[in-house]
Design a protein around this motif. Structure first.
Motif, PDB file in Angstrom:
ATOM      1  N   GLY A 131       0.783  -1.234   0.000  1.00 12.37           N
ATOM      2  CA  GLY A 131       0.000   0.000   0.000  1.00 12.37           C
ATOM      3  C   GLY A 131       0.814   1.283   0.000  1.00 12.37           C
ATOM      4  N   LEU A 132       2.069   1.216  -0.392  1.00 11.11           N
ATOM      5  CA  LEU A 132       2.876   2.428  -0.461  1.00 11.11           C
ATOM      6  C   LEU A 132       2.491   3.246  -1.690  1.00 11.11           C
ATOM      7  N   SER A 133       2.695   4.537  -1.611  1.00  8.94           N
ATOM      8  CA  SER A 133       2.404   5.401  -2.752  1.00  8.94           C
ATOM      9  C   SER A 133       3.593   5.383  -3.715  1.00  8.94           C
ATOM     10  N   TYR A 134       3.375   5.927  -4.906  1.00  2.00           N
ATOM     11  CA  TYR A 134       4.454   6.010  -5.885  1.00  2.00           C
ATOM     12  C   TYR A 134       5.632   6.771  -5.297  1.00  2.00           C
ATOM     13  N   VAL A 173       8.854   4.733 -11.121  1.00  3.47           N
ATOM     14  CA  VAL A 173       7.906   3.861 -10.422  1.00  3.47           C
ATOM     15  C   VAL A 173       6.654   3.685 -11.271  1.00  3.47           C
ATOM     16  N   ASP A 174       6.129   4.785 -11.786  1.00  2.89           N
ATOM     17  CA  ASP A 174       4.932   4.744 -12.620  1.00  2.89           C
ATOM     18  C   ASP A 174       5.169   3.881 -13.855  1.00  2.89           C
ATOM     19  N   ALA A 175       6.300   4.066 -14.502  1.00  2.00           N
ATOM     20  CA  ALA A 175       6.614   3.287 -15.709  1.00  2.00           C
ATOM     21  C   ALA A 175       6.725   1.798 -15.379  1.00  2.00           C
ATOM     22  N   GLN A 176       7.397   1.469 -14.282  1.00  2.00           N
ATOM     23  CA  GLN A 176       7.560   0.071 -13.895  1.00  2.00           C
ATOM     24  C   GLN A 176       6.224  -0.561 -13.515  1.00  2.00           C
ATOM     25  N   LEU A 177       5.377   0.197 -12.823  1.00  5.19           N
ATOM     26  CA  LEU A 177       4.069  -0.332 -12.439  1.00  5.19           C
ATOM     27  C   LEU A 177       3.194  -0.539 -13.676  1.00  5.19           C
ATOM     28  N   THR A 178       3.283   0.364 -14.618  1.00  2.22           N
ATOM     29  CA  THR A 178       2.530   0.211 -15.866  1.00  2.22           C
ATOM     30  C   THR A 178       2.962  -1.049 -16.602  1.00  2.22           C
ATOM     31  N   ILE A 179       4.261  -1.290 -16.661  1.00  2.00           N
ATOM     32  CA  ILE A 179       4.791  -2.509 -17.286  1.00  2.00           C
ATOM     33  C   ILE A 179       4.272  -3.735 -16.539  1.00  2.00           C
ATOM     34  N   ALA A 180       4.327  -3.683 -15.202  1.00  2.00           N
ATOM     35  CA  ALA A 180       3.878  -4.818 -14.393  1.00  2.00           C
ATOM     36  C   ALA A 180       2.404  -5.120 -14.646  1.00  2.00           C
ATOM     37  N   LEU A 186      12.018   5.139  -1.233  1.00  2.00           N
ATOM     38  CA  LEU A 186      12.587   3.910  -0.677  1.00  2.00           C
ATOM     39  C   LEU A 186      13.651   3.306  -1.586  1.00  2.00           C
ATOM     40  N   LEU A 187      13.393   3.301  -2.885  1.00  2.00           N
ATOM     41  CA  LEU A 187      14.309   2.656  -3.822  1.00  2.00           C
ATOM     42  C   LEU A 187      15.314   3.616  -4.452  1.00  2.00           C
ATOM     43  N   GLY A 188      15.184   4.904  -4.162  1.00  2.00           N
ATOM     44  CA  GLY A 188      16.122   5.880  -4.711  1.00  2.00           C
ATOM     45  C   GLY A 188      15.946   6.091  -6.206  1.00  2.00           C
ATOM     46  N   ILE A 189      14.709   6.063  -6.663  1.00  2.00           N
ATOM     47  CA  ILE A 189      14.398   6.286  -8.077  1.00  2.00           C
ATOM     48  C   ILE A 189      13.331   7.370  -8.178  1.00  2.00           C
ATOM     49  N   SER A 190      13.040   7.811  -9.371  1.00  2.00           N
ATOM     50  CA  SER A 190      12.041   8.869  -9.538  1.00  2.00           C
ATOM     51  C   SER A 190      10.627   8.275  -9.528  1.00  2.00           C
ATOM     52  N   PRO A 191       9.632   9.086  -9.131  1.00  2.00           N
ATOM     53  CA  PRO A 191       8.244   8.623  -9.195  1.00  2.00           C
ATOM     54  C   PRO A 191       7.824   8.234 -10.613  1.00  2.00           C
ATOM     55  N   LYS A 192       8.401   8.889 -11.616  1.00  2.00           N
ATOM     56  CA  LYS A 192       8.076   8.530 -13.005  1.00  2.00           C
ATOM     57  C   LYS A 192       8.583   7.125 -13.337  1.00  2.00           C
TER      58      LYS A 192
END
Length: 178
Positions: A129-132, A146-153, A138-144
């Motif tokens: 339940g974490l937000s983007y 995260v969004d791109a990876q979640l879209t792929i997933a 947490l992972l030291g990456i950009s929210p974009k």
């Protein structure tokens, strides 16, 4: 003390799974999470500047997990990229009876087929339940990213399970919340 207990109850299991995915040991992860909460209690008066306690606890668990591995010298170099995603494998919503065991197994199989980082991002957002923004921090990456990876997933999981499930079930589970 009451707030501390509620926080512990709400997050302990999630943090143990997260830590165990890094150190590959539930026993060690329990100790690490216990240390995180002890440190939290000891520093409680100095943490008023923490804007997001959830991210603070995840980052603390990640850092202590990585430090523990380094101290044990079992692995020369281990980062968040080398986590054991099988430990994070908890079939989504199966324990709440919202989807059947068979559907949960198909979803879990599709999730496991994702690349490691993509899988981790999906699990942190959908299961924990974490937000983007929290995942990005947490992972030291950009929210974009995260969004791109979640879209792929979501796309890959949807394609993998769509053949066996109705569109309604797939869309209900995979609904993207930004």
């Amino acid at each position: 003390m009451q707030a501390y207990n509620e926080l512990y109850i709400a997050l302990c299991t999630r943090l143990i799974h997260f830590s165990a995915s890094i150190v590959s040991s539930f026993h060690l992860a329990e100790e690490i999470v216990s240390d995180v909460f002890i440190t939290l209690w000891q520093k409680r008066n100095n943490l008023s500047h923490v804007e997001n306690p959830l991210v603070y606890l995840y980052v603390s668990a990640k850092n202590l997990s990585l430090n523990t591995l380094q101290q044990q010298k079992k692995h020369q170099h281990r980062s968040i990229e080398h986590i054991n995603l099988d430990i994070l494998s908890i079939a989504p919503d199966a324990e709440n009876g919202m989807v059947s065991a068979e559907v949960s197994q198909k979803i879990e199989g599709a999730i496991r087929s994702l690349p490691a980082r993509c899988q981790l991002i999906f699990r942190l957002i959908k299961h924990d339940g974490l937000s983007y923004r929290e995942v990005a921090t947490l992972l030291g990456i950009s929210p974009k990213t995260v969004d791109a990876q979640l879209t792929i997933a979501v796309k890959k999981i949807s394609q993998a399970i769509r053949f066996d499930l109705s569109d309604e079930i797939v869309q209900t589970f995979l609904r993207i919340d930004s």
